[in-house]
Motif scaffolding. Structure first.
Motif, short mmCIF file in Angstrom:
data_model
loop_
_atom_site.label_atom_id
_atom_site.label_comp_id
_atom_site.label_asym_id
_atom_site.label_seq_id
_atom_site.Cartn_x
_atom_site.Cartn_y
_atom_site.Cartn_z
N PHE A 135 1.14 -1.11 -0.18
CA PHE A 135 -0.09 0.24 -0.03
C PHE A 135 0.93 1.27 -0.10
O PHE A 135 2.05 1.22 0.44
N ILE A 136 0.38 2.49 -0.31
CA ILE A 136 0.98 3.54 -0.25
C ILE A 136 0.99 4.12 1.21
O ILE A 136 0.08 4.06 1.82
N TYR A 137 2.07 4.79 1.67
CA TYR A 137 2.11 4.86 3.21
C TYR A 137 2.19 6.57 3.17
O TYR A 137 3.00 7.14 2.45
N ILE A 138 1.31 7.17 3.81
CA ILE A 138 1.02 8.98 4.02
C ILE A 138 1.12 9.31 5.36
O ILE A 138 0.40 8.70 6.22
N ASP A 139 2.07 9.97 5.69
CA ASP A 139 2.32 10.61 6.89
C ASP A 139 1.66 12.05 7.08
O ASP A 139 2.45 13.04 6.50
N ALA B 87 -0.29 32.53 3.38
CA ALA B 87 0.73 31.81 3.60
C ALA B 87 0.30 30.49 2.88
O ALA B 87 1.03 29.83 1.79
N LEU B 88 -0.77 30.10 3.07
CA LEU B 88 -1.24 28.65 2.62
C LEU B 88 -1.41 28.62 0.95
O LEU B 88 -1.06 27.50 0.37
N HIS B 89 -1.75 29.63 0.39
CA HIS B 89 -1.68 29.83 -1.20
C HIS B 89 -0.40 29.54 -1.62
O HIS B 89 0.02 29.26 -2.81
N HIS B 90 0.48 29.78 -0.83
CA HIS B 90 2.07 29.65 -1.18
C HIS B 90 2.94 28.49 -1.08
O HIS B 90 3.85 28.47 -1.15
N ILE B 91 2.06 27.36 -0.33
CA ILE B 91 2.52 26.39 0.00
C ILE B 91 2.28 25.22 -0.93
O ILE B 91 0.86 25.00 -1.22
N GLU B 92 2.97 24.36 -1.36
CA GLU B 92 2.76 23.13 -2.14
C GLU B 92 3.74 21.95 -1.64
O GLU B 92 4.99 22.05 -1.53
N LEU B 93 2.76 20.80 -1.03
CA LEU B 93 3.43 19.94 -0.84
C LEU B 93 3.34 18.55 -1.43
O LEU B 93 2.65 18.52 -2.20
N ASN B 94 4.54 18.12 -1.65
CA ASN B 94 4.56 16.66 -2.20
C ASN B 94 5.09 15.73 -1.61
O ASN B 94 6.19 15.92 -0.81
N PHE B 95 4.75 14.44 -1.85
CA PHE B 95 5.61 13.26 -1.18
C PHE B 95 6.44 12.41 -2.26
O PHE B 95 6.08 12.38 -3.26
N HIS B 96 7.52 11.97 -1.84
CA HIS B 96 8.32 11.25 -2.55
C HIS B 96 8.53 9.90 -1.81
O HIS B 96 9.20 9.96 -0.72
N SER B 97 7.79 9.09 -2.45
CA SER B 97 7.90 7.57 -1.42
C SER B 97 9.02 6.70 -2.21
O SER B 97 8.95 6.20 -3.27
N ARG B 98 9.98 6.55 -1.00
CA ARG B 98 10.98 5.65 -1.60
C ARG B 98 10.98 4.76 -0.30
O ARG B 98 11.34 5.10 0.77
N TYR C 66 8.93 3.13 1.29
CA TYR C 66 8.06 3.42 2.15
C TYR C 66 8.38 4.56 3.22
O TYR C 66 7.70 4.58 4.31
N GLU C 67 9.50 4.96 3.23
CA GLU C 67 9.98 6.15 4.13
C GLU C 67 9.23 7.53 3.29
O GLU C 67 9.14 7.44 2.22
N SER C 68 8.73 8.13 4.17
CA SER C 68 7.94 9.31 3.53
C SER C 68 8.92 10.60 3.41
O SER C 68 9.26 10.96 4.34
N HIS C 69 9.08 10.85 2.11
CA HIS C 69 9.93 12.21 1.92
C HIS C 69 9.06 13.32 1.51
O HIS C 69 8.42 13.04 0.46
N ILE C 70 9.12 14.29 2.26
CA ILE C 70 8.10 15.45 1.94
C ILE C 70 8.99 16.67 1.23
O ILE C 70 10.15 17.08 1.86
N LEU C 71 8.52 17.26 0.41
CA LEU C 71 9.00 18.43 -0.33
C LEU C 71 7.92 19.56 -0.09
O LEU C 71 6.68 19.34 -0.27
N LEU C 72 8.59 20.52 0.33
CA LEU C 72 7.88 21.79 0.69
C LEU C 72 8.40 22.86 -0.57
O LEU C 72 9.62 23.28 -0.56
N SER D 174 12.48 16.64 4.85
CA SER D 174 12.23 15.67 5.73
C SER D 174 12.95 15.50 6.92
O SER D 174 12.44 15.12 8.13
N GLU D 175 14.13 16.27 6.81
CA GLU D 175 14.72 16.02 8.26
C GLU D 175 14.41 17.40 9.08
O GLU D 175 14.37 17.20 10.30
N GLU D 176 14.51 18.52 8.41
CA GLU D 176 14.28 19.73 9.21
C GLU D 176 12.94 19.56 9.95
O GLU D 176 12.63 20.28 11.10
N ILE D 177 11.90 19.08 9.42
CA ILE D 177 10.82 19.06 10.10
C ILE D 177 10.37 18.21 11.38
O ILE D 177 9.60 18.40 12.18
#
Ligand code: C5P
Length: 223
Positions: A29-33, A61-72, A74-80, A86-89
């Motif tokens: 399955f796809i994992y979403i954090d 601010a919310l209008h200027h935020i785009e979030l994406n996941f890179h699933s490698r 099953y670790e979730s890598h998030i792109l802001l 992923s580390e900084e958050i």
């Protein structure tokens, strides 16, 4: 719904993402954090000094935020906005502010909409605080995870040290978890609460394998 949704909610640092990842991997399955999304929004707010008392500034601010996941793996890598965060958050400044940000109605509205889109047609495991109660009330399998607060703080502290953070003390971690649990369970907008049909999983004395076996047994009938 045709696709299968496994919702995992619970207190901070009680192993939700560890179980969710293992389960997703085992089931394909796809994992979403979902917590990573609130954390990434918080990071953006901190960096851009968004005034949390100013709703217009938050909406903008919310209008200027785009979030994406890179699933490698099953670790979730998030792109802001295209940047891997992923580390900084996971660091303390975000942990200390995320509960205030996630209590905001508009922030939640935006995140929930994106989460629902991600779970529209694919089989997913999603972990968070309101997955079984708000995001996917119709999830076929729901877990509510909990564990002894001291054990949770110790586990999270160890994890931080392993990642090279030697500055945060066990007490600070404990306080942060207590603060977030309090804020998350008492907020007005979809507070953390066990869905009536959620299966309780207290993992204080369980190994990761035991938790996975328990969860698989509950999901199997739906496969
Ligand atoms: O899961 P994690 O501990 O990374 O989540 C960080 C914070 O994000 C939580 O303490 C909570 O305030 C918020 N959150 C939320 N709803 C979710 C997931 C996380 O409010 N579904």
């Amino acid at each position: 719904r045709k696709n299968l949704v496994v919702a995992i909610d619970g207190y901070s640092s009680c192993g939700k993402s560890t179980l969710a990842k293992a389960l997703a991997k085992k089931l394909g399955f796809i994992y979403i954090d979902s917590g990573a999304m609130y954390r990434a929004v918080t990071l953006y707010f901190l960096r851009n000094k968004v005034d949390m008392t100013n709703q217009a500034a938050i909406d903008d601010a919310l209008h200027h935020i785009e979030l994406n996941f890179h699933s490698r793996d099953y670790e979730s890598h998030i792109l802001l906005n295209g940047e891997e965060v992923s580390e900084e958050i996971r660091q303390m400044p975000v942990s200390e502010n995320v509960s205030e940000v996630s209590a905001n109605k508009q922030v939640r509205h935006d995140m929930v909409k994106q989460q629902q889109r991600m779970g529209k047609s694919k089989n997913i495991v999603m972990d968070g605080r309101d997955i079984g109660t708000a995001v996917f009330e119709d999830a076929q399998v729901k877990f509510f995870m909990t564990a002894d607060p001291k054990i949770r703080a110790e586990r999270r502290h160890k994890e931080m040290i392993a990642k090279g953070d030697n500055f945060t003390t066990l007490e600070e971690v404990f306080e942060n978890l207590a603060h977030r649990d309090y804020a998350d369970t008492t907020r007005k907008e979809s507070p953390l609460v066990r869905a009536e049909d959620a299966i309780i999983l207290d993992n204080t004395d369980l190994t990761q394998q035991e938790q996975l076996d328990f969860a698989l047994e509950k999901v199997n009938p739906f496969l």
